[in-house]
Every structure is written in C-alpha cells, then in structure tokens.
Design a protein around this motif. Structure first.
Motif, mmCIF file in Angstrom:
data_model
loop_
_atom_site.group_PDB
_atom_site.id
_atom_site.type_symbol
_atom_site.label_atom_id
_atom_site.label_comp_id
_atom_site.label_asym_id
_atom_site.label_seq_id
_atom_site.Cartn_x
_atom_site.Cartn_y
_atom_site.Cartn_z
ATOM 1 N N ARG A 44 8.634 57.928 49.029
ATOM 2 C CA ARG A 44 7.394 57.208 49.073
ATOM 3 C C ARG A 44 6.258 57.841 48.338
ATOM 4 N NH1 ARG A 44 6.775 53.216 52.440
ATOM 5 N NH2 ARG A 44 8.607 53.910 53.530
ATOM 6 N N ALA A 45 5.674 57.179 47.229
ATOM 7 C CA ALA A 45 4.807 57.638 46.366
ATOM 8 C C ALA A 45 3.897 56.690 46.413
ATOM 9 C CB ALA A 45 5.180 58.085 45.260
ATOM 10 N N GLY A 46 2.603 56.974 46.834
ATOM 11 C CA GLY A 46 1.486 55.940 46.873
ATOM 12 C C GLY A 46 1.516 54.916 47.694
ATOM 13 N N GLY A 47 2.338 55.030 48.827
ATOM 14 C CA GLY A 47 2.757 54.086 49.724
ATOM 15 C C GLY A 47 3.686 53.053 49.291
ATOM 16 N N GLU A 48 4.344 53.381 48.084
ATOM 17 C CA GLU A 48 5.498 52.282 47.579
ATOM 18 C C GLU A 48 6.852 53.396 47.419
ATOM 19 O OE1 GLU A 48 5.023 49.231 46.846
ATOM 20 O OE2 GLU A 48 2.969 49.111 47.196
ATOM 21 N N LEU A 49 7.701 52.307 47.857
ATOM 22 C CA LEU A 49 8.989 53.175 47.815
ATOM 23 C C LEU A 49 9.437 53.136 46.212
ATOM 24 C CD1 LEU A 49 11.142 51.413 50.343
ATOM 25 C CD2 LEU A 49 10.185 53.785 50.476
ATOM 26 N N VAL A 50 10.009 54.392 45.829
ATOM 27 C CA VAL A 50 10.539 54.389 44.266
ATOM 28 C C VAL A 50 11.913 54.959 44.493
ATOM 29 C CG1 VAL A 50 8.321 54.822 43.186
ATOM 30 C CG2 VAL A 50 9.448 56.858 44.180
ATOM 31 N N ALA A 51 12.646 54.992 43.382
ATOM 32 C CA ALA A 51 13.849 55.771 43.318
ATOM 33 C C ALA A 51 14.114 56.559 42.266
ATOM 34 C CB ALA A 51 14.901 54.665 42.926
ATOM 35 N N GLN B 229 5.080 61.646 48.945
ATOM 36 C CA GLN B 229 4.574 61.517 50.436
ATOM 37 C C GLN B 229 5.630 61.990 51.432
ATOM 38 O OE1 GLN B 229 3.260 57.605 50.251
ATOM 39 N NE2 GLN B 229 1.057 58.277 50.698
ATOM 40 N N GLN B 230 6.907 61.456 50.983
ATOM 41 C CA GLN B 230 8.129 61.486 51.879
ATOM 42 C C GLN B 230 9.418 61.215 51.083
ATOM 43 O OE1 GLN B 230 8.046 58.550 55.107
ATOM 44 N NE2 GLN B 230 9.373 59.868 56.405
ATOM 45 N N VAL B 231 10.673 62.072 51.255
ATOM 46 C CA VAL B 231 11.928 61.856 50.608
ATOM 47 C C VAL B 231 12.511 61.132 51.883
ATOM 48 C CG1 VAL B 231 13.694 62.952 50.019
ATOM 49 C CG2 VAL B 231 11.611 63.865 49.501
ATOM 50 N N LEU B 232 13.031 59.791 51.381
ATOM 51 C CA LEU B 232 13.509 59.318 52.331
ATOM 52 C C LEU B 232 15.055 59.157 52.616
ATOM 53 C CD1 LEU B 232 11.413 55.977 51.957
ATOM 54 C CD2 LEU B 232 11.518 57.687 53.601
ATOM 55 N N GLY B 233 15.905 59.441 51.391
ATOM 56 C CA GLY B 233 17.286 59.464 51.278
ATOM 57 C C GLY B 233 18.030 59.011 49.977
ATOM 58 N N ARG B 234 19.350 59.062 50.037
ATOM 59 C CA ARG B 234 20.259 58.743 48.983
ATOM 60 C C ARG B 234 20.697 57.320 49.284
ATOM 61 N NH1 ARG B 234 24.252 63.590 48.131
ATOM 62 N NH2 ARG B 234 25.473 61.713 47.665
ATOM 63 N N HIS B 235 20.769 56.596 48.134
ATOM 64 C CA HIS B 235 21.195 55.110 48.228
ATOM 65 C C HIS B 235 22.141 55.175 46.837
ATOM 66 C CE1 HIS B 235 18.948 54.047 51.587
ATOM 67 N NE2 HIS B 235 17.878 54.569 51.013
#
Length: 186
Positions: free
Chosen positions: A5-12, A85-91
């Motif tokens: 999560r960066a700037g409130g958006e999800l990125v890969a 902001q946060q690392v969410l995981g692998r996909h």
C-alpha cells in the motif's frame, strides 16, 4: 508480485527484483546530503517515497499510526529502498497492458487483477530514474489549485472496477465526479 500500500492505493512490485521487506522506525533512516538512506549491514541504500514518485496523494511519513515499511529492490546493479505504508503479501498475477486512459500514468508497467481490484504494477526502472531526478528531491507535491467551478464529465461504465479507476483519474485531473452507490436494474 509483492503487493504493498502506497499513498492509500494498492501497487504491485515485481517479486524477482525484491531483495527484502522490513518495517522501519524513524531512527532507522539517515539523512545523506538531501536524501534519506537506510542502513543494511555496512551499506547505505537510498530511500524513495513510492507514493510521491507515483504521484499519489497521502504519501508515507514516519510516525504515522500505520506501519511504515521499506521494500528493498535491485534495479540494474544497484539497490533502492521503496518506502510504503504497508507490505501486504505475494500474489501470482497476469500483467495486462494499460489502456489508453492510463497509458500516461507515471512509473507503471501494466496492471493486474487481484481479487476484484485492479492493481498497478510498478516499473522499477522508471522509479529509479525518477528518484535520481531533481524533482524527486523537492518536498512533497502539493495538490494543484482548482477553481471553485469544476468541470463535469458524464461517464457511462457498467464495470465497478473500471468505473472506480476512471473516477480516480478524473478527480486527479480536476473534474467533478459523482457516482451512484448502486446501478438500477430493469
């Protein structure tokens, strides 16, 4: 892909370029000249606010209530620490090319669908190039001033995913956008 999560958006972020991901505290970063650096062993790695480079509002700042993390990536022969902001995981994802509407989005290599959300895939070479430019050294960009009367655009789209992407892009461009909560069915 590693999602964050960066700037409130999800990125890969392409997983093959990721070296590590770590939570950071304000004391973990050092100021070197005009840039921030993160110490890993005896090496200092430049820290780049990914939200700022991507042009997203609500960038990352240390001391927020949310977790702050850095994702260390290898680009070419050097390493770069992307503050998120946060690392969410692998996909595992399939990357699709961006359409004409989003083709000019900065630092994007394509898009992927994770669950029901469209996620932009970060172009790390472009991020590295922008981090070295003088613009990235300037303070966070302020939203541009918009006149009291904003232009209105009518968009008809039945896909909630595409409708949400169009709404965000139109808002960033300064247009007023209002969307019904639910579509009427006949």
């Amino acid at each position: 892909m590693l999602t964050a999560r960066a700037g409130g958006e999800l990125v890969a972020i392409p997983l093959d370029a990721v070296v590590s991901a770590q939570t950071v505290e304000p004391g973990d970063l050092e100021r070197v000249a005009t840039a921030l650096a993160f110490g890993v062993g005896s090496a200092l790695i430049q820290v780049v606010d990914l939200a700022q480079v991507l042009g997203l509002s609500g960038g990352t700042s240390l001391g927020d209530d949310q977790n702050t993390a850095v994702v260390i990536v290898r680009v070419g022969g050097s390493e770069l620490a992307l503050m998120v902001q946060q690392v969410l995981g692998r996909h595992e994802v399939v990357i699709k090319a961006l359409g004409a509407l989003l083709a000019a989005a900065p630092c994007t290599a394509g898009a992927a669908l994770i669950g029901e959300r469209m996620v932009l895939v970060v172009d790390l070479v472009d991020v590295a190039a922008r981090s070295l430019s003088t613009k990235s050294a300037e303070p966070r960009l302020r939203p541009r001033a918009v006149s009291a009367t904003r232009a209105k655009v009518l968009v008809a789209e039945d896909s909630p995913l595409i409708r949400d992407a169009i709404r965000r892009e139109l808002s960033r461009a300064g247009f007023e956008s209002r969307w019904p909560k639910t579509a009427s069915k006949r």
